[in-house]
Design a protein around this motif. Sequence first.
Motif, mmCIF file in Angstrom:
data_model
loop_
_atom_site.group_PDB
_atom_site.id
_atom_site.type_symbol
_atom_site.label_atom_id
_atom_site.label_comp_id
_atom_site.label_asym_id
_atom_site.label_seq_id
_atom_site.Cartn_x
_atom_site.Cartn_y
_atom_site.Cartn_z
ATOM 1 N N LYS A 132 38.084 37.423 37.869
ATOM 2 C CA LYS A 132 37.152 38.475 37.454
ATOM 3 C C LYS A 132 37.674 39.816 37.956
ATOM 4 C CE LYS A 132 32.704 37.764 37.309
ATOM 5 N NZ LYS A 132 32.360 38.087 35.903
ATOM 6 N N VAL A 133 37.984 40.705 37.018
ATOM 7 C CA VAL A 133 38.500 42.033 37.354
ATOM 8 C C VAL A 133 37.340 43.017 37.317
ATOM 9 C CG1 VAL A 133 40.176 43.821 36.758
ATOM 10 C CG2 VAL A 133 40.717 41.417 36.329
ATOM 11 N N CYS A 151 40.076 42.466 42.096
ATOM 12 C CA CYS A 151 39.643 41.242 41.422
ATOM 13 C C CYS A 151 39.221 40.201 42.442
ATOM 14 C CB CYS A 151 40.758 40.693 40.537
ATOM 15 S SG CYS A 151 42.167 40.030 41.457
ATOM 16 N N THR A 165 36.015 41.343 31.388
ATOM 17 C CA THR A 165 36.264 41.274 32.832
ATOM 18 C C THR A 165 36.800 39.923 33.305
ATOM 19 O OG1 THR A 165 33.965 40.607 33.264
ATOM 20 C CG2 THR A 165 34.458 42.979 33.299
#
Length: 360
Positions: free
Chosen positions: A148-149, A215, A179
């Motif tokens: 997950k960024v 992230c 994301t």
Amino acid sequence: MSNRLFQGIIHQMSDAIDRTIGVIDESSVIIACSDLTKIGDVFEEAAMEAMNSDDVIVSNDYTFKSFGNRQRPAYAAFVSGGDPDARRYVRILAVSMENIKQYYDEKYDRGNFIKNVILDNILPGDIYLKSHELHFDSEVSRVCLLIKVSDKNEVSAFEVLQNLFPDKNKDFVININETDIALVKEIRPDITEKDIDKLARSIVDTLTGEFYAHCCVGIGTVVSNIKELARSFKEAQTALEVGKVFDTARDIVSYNNLGIARLIYQLPTTLCEMFLKEVFKRGSIETLDHETLFTIQRFFENNLNVSETSRKLFVHRNTLVYRLEKIKKLTGLDLREFEDAIVFKVALMVKRYLTNNNKF
């Protein structure tokens, strides 16, 4: 494979459209064209305009129309000329190319197949049939990681991960949304959880250290069958969700290491509220100030050792004992007793869970 696919369609349509027609990629390179001598040439600045627009673009006496992924088109069709006929032809060409690519991806693309598997978009009975059709080894060990960024960056995290894992026959990098990116990694039987954690750490360090893209990574369990990949993906999702609630400081969360947090996360909020009321009969947990809660946290981190905790907090031992007595007076729980400490630790986690759900 897309290049040959596009070239075949271009060749068939060139007789019907008496103009130069073709397809460019996101770098403006011609990858298919009715004029074979132009393949490999570059349209200056044409791709940038075409990819950033849903409409028809006219540039340098050529008409362009992007197609593919709506969020980020990877291709554009082009037709020579800028007249109304060219606009009509390029729309027809773009629709044809998009449909044939979508059909090809659904039928032959392994990455698209894996995406459908982890998202439960394919019937269980069809998984083995499809994997056999794609010559896909369905009985090897794999693990699903979810990246997950949180920070938007000029660098595409998806492209970075594709470069980190270039073997497209064994490793699959899949865009879930803006994301979230899933990595389905084939692993050897001798790979341990520690090795997988190191792999996740290398991903975080690369994205954060080299590309300044913050992230976090959730790790599912290792599965030995392709049908179980959806479970590994859901576990990676759960790991990130639970980590966000109970352990916000960690950027790598493994489903196998969630412990009691996973149990609390699955409990009904009404049951959690009842538990807190039973534990704090004498007084609410809200009566404990920030300093007291910080002291409790350090006391737990030092395994209920009064001397060690006082040393780490730079306070006198008697000061810490006084604080613990104050907690006992407020809550009725003596944190120096193991059972009371367990109850209090669980209560703090339940409180955090309810706060995250705005229920307490």
